[in-house]
Design a protein around this motif. Structure first.
Motif, short mmCIF file in Angstrom:
data_model
loop_
_atom_site.label_atom_id
_atom_site.label_comp_id
_atom_site.label_asym_id
_atom_site.label_seq_id
_atom_site.Cartn_x
_atom_site.Cartn_y
_atom_site.Cartn_z
N TYR A 79 44.12 -3.51 12.34
CA TYR A 79 44.89 -2.76 11.37
C TYR A 79 46.38 -3.01 11.55
CZ TYR A 79 40.50 -0.46 10.64
OH TYR A 79 39.18 -0.22 10.37
N GLN A 80 47.11 -2.90 10.44
CA GLN A 80 48.57 -3.09 10.46
C GLN A 80 49.23 -1.91 11.18
OE1 GLN A 80 50.78 -5.36 8.86
NE2 GLN A 80 49.09 -6.73 8.49
N MET A 81 50.25 -2.18 11.96
CA MET A 81 51.01 -1.14 12.62
C MET A 81 52.01 -0.57 11.63
SD MET A 81 53.15 -1.21 16.21
CE MET A 81 53.79 -2.81 15.88
N CYS A 82 52.33 0.69 11.78
CA CYS A 82 53.35 1.31 10.94
C CYS A 82 54.63 0.49 11.05
CB CYS A 82 53.59 2.74 11.44
SG CYS A 82 54.93 3.58 10.59
N ARG A 83 55.24 0.21 9.92
CA ARG A 83 56.44 -0.64 9.93
C ARG A 83 57.61 -0.02 10.68
NH1 ARG A 83 56.81 -1.91 3.76
NH2 ARG A 83 55.61 -0.02 3.71
N SER A 84 57.62 1.30 10.83
CA SER A 84 58.72 1.97 11.54
C SER A 84 58.63 1.79 13.05
CB SER A 84 58.71 3.46 11.22
OG SER A 84 58.90 3.67 9.85
N ILE A 85 57.44 1.49 13.54
CA ILE A 85 57.27 1.34 14.98
C ILE A 85 57.60 -0.10 15.37
CG2 ILE A 85 55.65 1.48 16.91
CD1 ILE A 85 54.11 3.57 15.27
N LYS A 86 58.54 -0.25 16.27
CA LYS A 86 59.02 -1.57 16.67
C LYS A 86 58.28 -2.08 17.91
CE LYS A 86 62.26 -1.27 13.59
NZ LYS A 86 61.75 -1.33 12.28
N LYS A 87 58.15 -3.37 17.99
CA LYS A 87 57.57 -4.00 19.18
C LYS A 87 58.49 -3.71 20.37
CE LYS A 87 56.68 -8.59 21.04
NZ LYS A 87 56.67 -10.01 20.73
N LEU A 88 57.90 -3.33 21.49
CA LEU A 88 58.69 -3.00 22.68
C LEU A 88 58.49 -3.98 23.82
CD1 LEU A 88 58.16 0.88 22.88
CD2 LEU A 88 60.11 -0.36 21.94
N ARG A 89 57.50 -4.84 23.73
CA ARG A 89 57.16 -5.75 24.83
C ARG A 89 57.90 -7.07 24.66
NH1 ARG A 89 53.62 -9.87 25.18
NH2 ARG A 89 52.87 -9.33 23.12
N TYR A 90 58.89 -7.27 25.49
CA TYR A 90 59.65 -8.52 25.50
C TYR A 90 59.79 -9.00 26.94
CZ TYR A 90 60.96 -7.49 20.71
OH TYR A 90 60.91 -7.22 19.36
N PRO A 91 59.62 -10.29 27.20
CA PRO A 91 59.72 -10.78 28.58
C PRO A 91 61.13 -10.66 29.16
CG PRO A 91 59.16 -12.58 27.05
CD PRO A 91 59.23 -11.31 26.26
N LYS A 127 64.15 0.66 27.04
CA LYS A 127 64.79 1.87 27.56
C LYS A 127 63.91 3.07 27.22
CE LYS A 127 69.35 -0.02 26.80
NZ LYS A 127 70.54 -0.01 25.98
N ASP A 128 64.11 4.15 27.97
CA ASP A 128 63.36 5.38 27.71
C ASP A 128 63.52 5.84 26.26
OD1 ASP A 128 62.39 5.51 30.30
OD2 ASP A 128 63.96 6.90 30.98
N GLU A 129 64.72 5.69 25.71
CA GLU A 129 64.98 6.11 24.34
C GLU A 129 64.16 5.30 23.34
OE1 GLU A 129 67.57 5.08 26.43
OE2 GLU A 129 68.12 7.11 27.05
N GLU A 130 63.98 4.02 23.60
CA GLU A 130 63.18 3.17 22.72
C GLU A 130 61.70 3.56 22.77
OE1 GLU A 130 65.16 -1.17 22.69
OE2 GLU A 130 64.67 -0.42 24.70
#
Length: 79
Positions: free
Chosen positions: A8-20, A25-28
């Motif tokens: 299923y598609q993720m909500c467009r408002s939710i951003k990818k957080l996993r970057y090498p 941050k806690d706020e993200e």
């Protein structure tokens, strides 16, 4: 239900957080958890009677998100 539950598609408002190159941050993490709970609950701002449950859900999702991101292996090529 056909196929994986992850198709299923993720909500467009939710951003990818996993970057090498950096850990979010806690706020993200909190912002993503808030957007997720808003989406699934249908509330942008819950009523006073639901506020505690809403905030607890956001906190729990944020903790689970942090745990997941800490445990994910980023050594796979192109991932």
């Amino acid at each position: 239900m056909k196929g994986s539950v992850y198709n299923y598609q993720m909500c467009r408002s939710i951003k990818k957080l996993r970057y090498p190159e950096h850990f979010p941050k806690d706020e993200e993490i909190h912002a993503a958890a808030l957007q997720y709970i808003r989406k699934i609950s249908g509330y942008r701002q819950p009523s006073q009677i639901n506020q505690l449950a809403f905030e607890k859900a956001v906190d729990e999702v944020a903790v689970s998100t942090r745990t997941l991101l800490e445990k994910i292996q980023l050594n796979a090529a192109g991932k």
